[in-house]
Each structure stands twice: as structure tokens, then as C-alpha cells.
Enzyme design. Sequence first.
Site, PDB file in Angstrom:
ATOM      1  N   GLY A  33       0.820  -1.212   0.000  1.00 32.79           N
ATOM      2  CA  GLY A  33       0.000   0.000   0.000  1.00 32.79           C
ATOM      3  C   GLY A  33       0.845   1.249   0.000  1.00 32.79           C
ATOM      4  O   GLY A  33       2.047   1.209  -0.271  1.00 32.79           O
ATOM      5  N   ASN A  34       0.215   2.367   0.255  1.00 32.09           N
ATOM      6  CA  ASN A  34       0.925   3.647   0.311  1.00 32.09           C
ATOM      7  C   ASN A  34       0.275   4.513   1.390  1.00 32.09           C
ATOM      8  O   ASN A  34      -0.733   4.120   1.978  1.00 32.09           O
ATOM      9  CB  ASN A  34       0.909   4.332  -1.059  1.00 32.09           C
ATOM     10  CG  ASN A  34      -0.500   4.630  -1.525  1.00 32.09           C
ATOM     11  OD1 ASN A  34      -1.164   5.498  -0.987  1.00 32.09           O
ATOM     12  ND2 ASN A  34      -0.965   3.877  -2.504  1.00 32.09           N
ATOM     13  N   ARG A  35       0.851   5.684   1.626  1.00 35.02           N
ATOM     14  CA  ARG A  35       0.429   6.468   2.778  1.00 35.02           C
ATOM     15  C   ARG A  35      -0.641   7.513   2.466  1.00 35.02           C
ATOM     16  O   ARG A  35      -0.904   8.387   3.292  1.00 35.02           O
ATOM     17  CB  ARG A  35       1.656   7.141   3.409  1.00 35.02           C
ATOM     18  CG  ARG A  35       2.593   6.116   4.043  1.00 35.02           C
ATOM     19  CD  ARG A  35       3.804   6.777   4.661  1.00 35.02           C
ATOM     20  NE  ARG A  35       3.416   7.820   5.579  1.00 35.02           N
ATOM     21  CZ  ARG A  35       4.125   8.919   5.816  1.00 35.02           C
ATOM     22  NH1 ARG A  35       5.269   9.111   5.188  1.00 35.02           N
ATOM     23  NH2 ARG A  35       3.709   9.819   6.673  1.00 35.02           N
TER      24      ARG A  35
END
Length: 224
Positions: A33-35
Site C-alpha cells: 500500500g501507500n500512505r
Amino acid sequence: ALAASGVRDLAGKRIVISAGGTREPLDPVRFLGNRSSGKQGVALARAAAARGAEVLLVAAHLEVPVPPGMQVREVGTALELADAMREESAGSDAVIMAAAVADYRPAAVAERKIKKDVTGDTLTLELVRNPDILTGLAAGREPGQVVVGFAAETEPDRDRLLQLGREKVARKGADYLVLNTVGWTDGFAQDRNTVIVVSRAGDIVSEAAGSKDQVAHRILDLLS
Ligand code: CTP
Ligand code: CA
């Protein structure tokens, strides 16, 4: 300010906005995922609805609640987001890709949990490129439709940031690219944002700093 003053300059327009961050499953319990929190995309959706637009929010793992007064379609992966944007953008007046899209996904998703006793002391993941959704939307743009992208860069130097943005907007063929600087602490999950908007021709068409709601209104000014 516009929302409070009741200006409904986007009435009659249908705007499709993606927000959040995609997640690419590795196995039934894990993902890449990413932030991205989705705050800026959700602020755009809220501001557009307040100005009278019919809004569809394409939501990828938002960390903030969905505002009232809009349709929502939830997606998980980049491929799901690609399908949703292709379907929902048809007939819309503007498409805004605020979501952070995984550039790569695992080449294979394990049926069962990946186990250390099988993989050993190191684990190499094979990833494959996801399609570029924004490029596809821009290439398939309907007459009069406006296509807006975002670019979160870790480049702190303004001139170099602008250069990256100009190259990116030209490469993708979007009408506008909203540029901002992110880092370990800046940008993600914050309540404020500072952006520069560049056009496909490479001109700076807007600069805004403030709350994500204020920045959203300045971006939407380009669509009214
Ligand atoms: N984007 C997209 N599909 C992808 C990757 C990105 O539609 N597979 C969109 C994002 O939603 C954003 C814009 O493209 O609106 C720019 O994303 P960014 O990650 O900055 O660009 P990339 O082309 O992926 O380049 P980079 O190598 O810098 O990540
Ligand atoms: Ca990317």
C-alpha cells in the site's frame, strides 16, 4: 469561502474524483500500500458538491469519512480503480485522479498465507506494472471533458519540482497536474497542503496554500 457564500458555479456538472490509496494483495492477509489518507481527494469532492456539482467519489481505502451528498464507489486495487474510472468517467464533465495508485502489483497473489518456513531468510517479490489510469483517461477524453492529475513528489527544490511536473503532465496528456511535495512528514494525512497547478502546455495556472478544503476550492476554480 465559496462554499460558505453559496456560489453554485459547478451546478449541472458531473465530476468523478478518485481518492485514497490502492492496495495490492500479496496473500489473503497482506497487501502493498501507500500512505495516502484520501484527505485532499475527499476535500475536493466535498467542495465540488458544495458548489453544486454532481459528484461521484471513487474511494480507495479512505482514512477519512465520506462527506454526505455524493455517490460513492469503493475500490481496492489499481485494476479495480482503472475499471471504475473507465466506467464512471463516461459522460462526465471532469475527472480528477487524486488517488495514489500502486505503480506495481504482485505478479501472483498467493492462495494461502505466505509462510516463513517455506520462503526462508529472504523473500523476493516479483511485481508487474499497473496500467496508467490517468494516461488512459486523458487519451480517451470526451469533447469538453477536463482531466486532472496529481503528483506527489519528494523534490524540495521548486524549479526541479516544476520541471518534473511539466514533464509528467505532458507525458500523461492530462489538462492539469496538481503538484505538491511530500516527504516522511509532509503531505500525507496532513490537514494543510501547498500546491502548484501546471497545464499541459507547462504553464503555472494556479498556486494555493492552506487547508485541504481551501486548496480544493482553488483547484475547482479551474473547472468552473
Ligand atoms: N496514476 C494513474 N495510474 C497509475 C499511476 C498513477 O492514474 N498507474 C495517476 C495518479 O493518480 C496521479 C498521476 O497519475 O494523478 C501521477 O501519479 P504519480 O505517481 O505522480 O506518477 P507516475 O507516472 O506513477 O510516476 P512516478 O514514477 O513519479 O510515480
Ligand atoms: Ca506512481
